[in-house]
Design an enzyme around this catalytic site. Structure first.
Site, short mmCIF file in Angstrom:
data_model
loop_
_atom_site.label_atom_id
_atom_site.label_comp_id
_atom_site.label_asym_id
_atom_site.label_seq_id
_atom_site.Cartn_x
_atom_site.Cartn_y
_atom_site.Cartn_z
CD1 TRP A 88 32.44 41.78 38.96
CD2 TRP A 88 31.06 40.42 37.83
NE1 TRP A 88 32.00 42.45 37.83
CE2 TRP A 88 31.15 41.64 37.13
CE3 TRP A 88 30.23 39.41 37.32
CZ2 TRP A 88 30.46 41.88 35.95
CZ3 TRP A 88 29.54 39.64 36.14
CH2 TRP A 88 29.67 40.87 35.47
CE LYS B 168 40.65 43.26 44.12
NZ LYS B 168 39.27 43.02 44.58
N GLY C 219 39.94 41.35 33.96
CA GLY C 219 38.91 42.35 34.23
C GLY C 219 38.74 43.25 33.01
CD GLU D 131 43.86 36.16 29.26
OE1 GLU D 131 44.83 35.42 29.18
OE2 GLU D 131 43.20 36.53 28.25
CB CYS E 129 35.94 37.57 28.95
SG CYS E 129 36.53 35.89 29.20
CD GLU F 104 33.22 43.37 27.84
OE1 GLU F 104 33.62 44.22 28.65
OE2 GLU F 104 33.72 42.24 27.74
P1 NAP Z 1 36.99 45.46 36.68
O1 NAP Z 1 36.16 46.56 37.17
O2 NAP Z 1 38.19 45.78 35.90
O3 NAP Z 1 37.33 44.58 38.00
C1 NAP Z 1 38.07 43.40 37.93
C2 NAP Z 1 38.93 43.27 39.17
O4 NAP Z 1 39.81 44.37 39.25
C3 NAP Z 1 38.14 43.28 40.47
O5 NAP Z 1 38.74 42.41 41.39
C4 NAP Z 1 38.27 44.71 40.94
O6 NAP Z 1 38.13 44.86 42.34
C5 NAP Z 1 39.68 45.00 40.51
N1 NAP Z 1 39.98 46.43 40.37
C6 NAP Z 1 39.14 47.44 40.08
N2 NAP Z 1 39.82 48.61 40.05
C7 NAP Z 1 41.12 48.33 40.32
C8 NAP Z 1 42.30 49.10 40.43
N3 NAP Z 1 42.30 50.43 40.25
N4 NAP Z 1 43.45 48.47 40.73
C9 NAP Z 1 43.48 47.14 40.91
N5 NAP Z 1 42.39 46.36 40.82
C10 NAP Z 1 41.22 46.94 40.52
O7 NAP Z 1 36.18 44.44 35.78
P2 NAP Z 1 34.65 44.09 35.87
O8 NAP Z 1 33.94 45.07 35.04
O9 NAP Z 1 34.22 43.87 37.24
O10 NAP Z 1 34.71 42.66 35.12
C11 NAP Z 1 34.19 42.46 33.89
C12 NAP Z 1 35.25 42.69 32.82
O11 NAP Z 1 36.21 41.67 32.89
C13 NAP Z 1 34.69 42.64 31.42
O12 NAP Z 1 35.24 43.67 30.65
C14 NAP Z 1 35.15 41.30 30.91
O13 NAP Z 1 35.25 41.22 29.52
C15 NAP Z 1 36.45 41.16 31.59
N6 NAP Z 1 36.83 39.74 31.67
C16 NAP Z 1 37.80 39.29 30.84
C17 NAP Z 1 38.15 37.95 30.87
C18 NAP Z 1 39.21 37.39 29.96
O14 NAP Z 1 39.65 36.27 30.19
N7 NAP Z 1 39.63 38.13 28.96
C19 NAP Z 1 37.49 37.09 31.74
C20 NAP Z 1 36.49 37.60 32.55
C21 NAP Z 1 36.18 38.95 32.51
P3 NAP Z 1 36.76 45.32 43.04
O15 NAP Z 1 35.68 45.21 42.01
O16 NAP Z 1 36.59 44.37 44.14
O17 NAP Z 1 36.96 46.73 43.49
#
Ligand code: NAP
Length: 542
Positions: free
Chosen positions: A172, A196, A247, A269, A313, A411
């Protein structure tokens, strides 16, 4: 929030995003057969106010199966379309994004809560990525003549074939660029893509899909299925040929295990706990954005902490400042953080927006409260700002952070940074590398040569010198993480080639190289040994 700002946000919400973009989704889902029964609505909130922005249909695993099927059928013709035509669609998308930037800026801000300045980073990234891959894809995908097994007797080419259907699961925090940015590379390589998006932010990518349709992308090649990751993720992994995930590290590990079951390739990533090193000779500059030339470490680090309200990130969460500059630099940084314009605005007048959700506010507050309770000193910020909106949190600088505090190693993903003093550069580098993550880092010094030597010793996928992250991110060089921060790279040549399979085609001529005429096995081995020895001395043959 002032009444005028509230009205501006309400007016923007009233522009009926659900009707405009949500209907495009319904149309897309209707391309497949799974749509028939009504879907539950996925409600999207405006973080600035807590009000509802709109809703989209909540996708089901059946929708994923249908979307992949439709994409797979469309991919055949798409892969057969000349690369130049695919690239031309990217350039039209590029032009449309820039021409309609005001719309996507509103949308990114409304569903994500970030400042317009930070939303504009997403517009820039999508345009730069589309332009870059439009220009380099033909060269990267062209068949390459490779050195053969034996000169003259064999000729070898390397081909790049699309994977097929690439799945993109996006977060997001940068909902537009982290979904469509990866899709751009996959598409131009000849793949169909199923995205997705995160449940909090489905609208930005739907807008992008609409623009791609206007740019001439054939029907079916790009599919969007919004819905829960835990529900849709397994269906995607079970049906797609490649997966790009952005994520958290925890989700990344889970997805990698599932992908291993089908042996499909992926890139990821993931999270970071990004450090910055400020050396004694760092260019301090002045805090007068727009009026000063030259680098200001104060401004650069303040941006690095607060961009996207720290939900980037590559945000800086650990700051190592050398003793000789510490007592000048740290108070100046604290002052800068206290005075950055913050609030809910769809204009260009603020630098810092809102956190994206109640869950984010809870996590960031918990990290800061835990640190303060265990003795950290607040140099700037430290509190939520409910007077501005439900999820705002002040840019925060903490001193005296120790190992027993949660934010020391985990983080935070908010506008919160811990500052540490150091004397010796070797000690700073050791502390910088003492983490499970390795996504981004920065080094601030007037001596670029010295900063580059330090960069070489930092375990991170990108290192900015006198820059927080924009120079590295927006370059045509690969971007990704060391250690637990990722697998594979986006951007640059690897960002495109990961969406392809390398295929080697070799032709044998005159005689088979496995058995030369008139030679028994022993003579064959002797002749081949001589030939191999000779080749060692022929320039251009390795
Ligand atoms: P997240 O919980 O891992 O969610 C990211 C995406 O994965 C969402 O679309 C989520 O869907 C989906 N997801 C969740 N559980 C899943 C599963 N079991 N199977 C498949 N997909 C699944 O991450 P977040 O906490 O929202 O995002 C922030 C994180 O992203 C931070 O740790 C940040 O550092 C990292 N990030 C990294 C980068 C990079 O380039 N390295 C860039 C941006 C963010 P739903 O939420 O819709 O259920």
């Amino acid at each position: 929030m002032s009444p005028s700002k509230k009205k501006k946000v309400a007016d923007a919400v009233d522009r009926q995003w659900t009707a405009r973009v949500g209907s495009a989704l319904l149309e897309r889902l209707a391309e497949g057969a799974a749509v028939g029964s009504p879907r539950e609505p996925l409600i999207v909130e405006v973080p600035f106010t807590g009000e509802t922005l709109g809703s989209v249909p909540l996708g089901t695993p059946d929708d994923v199966v249908v979307a992949v099927g439709v994409a797979r059928a469309a991919q055949k013709d798409w892969a057969a379309t000349p690369v130049g035509e695919r690239a031309a669609i990217l350039l039209r998308f590029h032009d449309l994004v820039i021409a309609n930037a005001h719309e996507i800026l509103d949308l990114i801000q409304l569903e994500g809560g970030k400042s317009r300045r930070n939303a504009f980073e997403e517009v820039l990234d999508a345009a730069i990525t589309a332009r870059y891959y439009a220009h380099v894809s033909a060269g990267l995908l062209r068949p390459k003549l490779r050195q053969g097994a034996l000169p003259l007797l064999t000729t070898t080419w390397e081909y790049r074939r699309p994977k097929g259907v690439a799945a993109v699961i996006s977060p997001w925090n940068y909902p537009f660029m982290l979904s469509i940015g990866d899709a751009i590379a996959a598409l131009v390589a000849g793949n169909a893509v199923v995205i997705k998006p995160d449940s909090q932010t489905p609208f930005s990518v739907l807008w992008a899909a609409q623009l791609f349709a206007e740019a001439g992308l054939p029907k079916g090649v790009l599919q969007i299925v919004p819905g829960s990751g835990a529900v849709l993720g397994p269906a995607l992994i079970d049906n797609a040929d490649y997966l790009m995930f952005t994520g958290s590290t925890a989700t990344g590990r889970l997805i990698a295990q599932q992908a291993a079951g089908r042996l499909i390739d992926y890139s990821m990533e993931l999270g970071g706990k990004n450090p910055a090193i400020v050396l004694d000779d760092a260019p301090l500059g002045r805090r007068a954005a727009g009026t000063t030339l030259g680098i200001s470490t104060v401004d650069g680090i303040a941006f690095s902490i607060t961009s996207g309200s720290g939900q980037v990130c590559v945000s800086c969460e650990r700051l190592y400042v050398q003793s000789g500059i510490y007592d000048t630099f740290v108070p100046a940084l604290a002052e800068a953080l206290k005075t950055l314009p913050i609030g809910p605005s769809l204009g260009w007048d603020v630098d810092v927006g809102s956190l994206s959700s109640a869950a984010q506010l809870e996590k960031v507050s918990a990290h800061v409260n835990d640190a303060v309770a265990k003795g950290a000193k607040v140099l700037a910020g430290g509190k939520p700002r409910p007077d501005l909106g439900p999820y705002f949190f002040e840019p925060t600088l903490l001193e005296g952070v120790t190992e027993e505090m949660d934010l020391c190693r985990a983080e935070t993903f908010g506008p919160v940074c811990a500052v540490y003093r150091f004397d010796d550069v070797d000690e700073a580098i050791a502390r910088v590398n003492d983490t499970e993550y390795g996504l981004n880092a920065s080094v601030w010094s007037k001596n670029v040569g010295r900063a580059k030597q330090i960069a070489a010793r930092i375990e991170a996928g990108t290192v900015g010198i006198n820059d927080a992250y924009q120079a590295t991110w927006a370059s045509a060089s690969p971007m990704g993480g060391f250690k637990q921060s990722g697998v594979g790279r986006r951007h640059g040549a690897p960002g495109l080639l990961r969406f392809t399979e390398a295929q080697t085609v070799a032709v044998e001529r005159v005689v088979p190289i496995s058995r030369l005429p008139f030679l028994d096995n022993e003579r064959y081995a002797q002749v081949m040994s001589l030939a191999i020895k000779a080749l060692r001395y022929i320039p251009g043959i390795k």
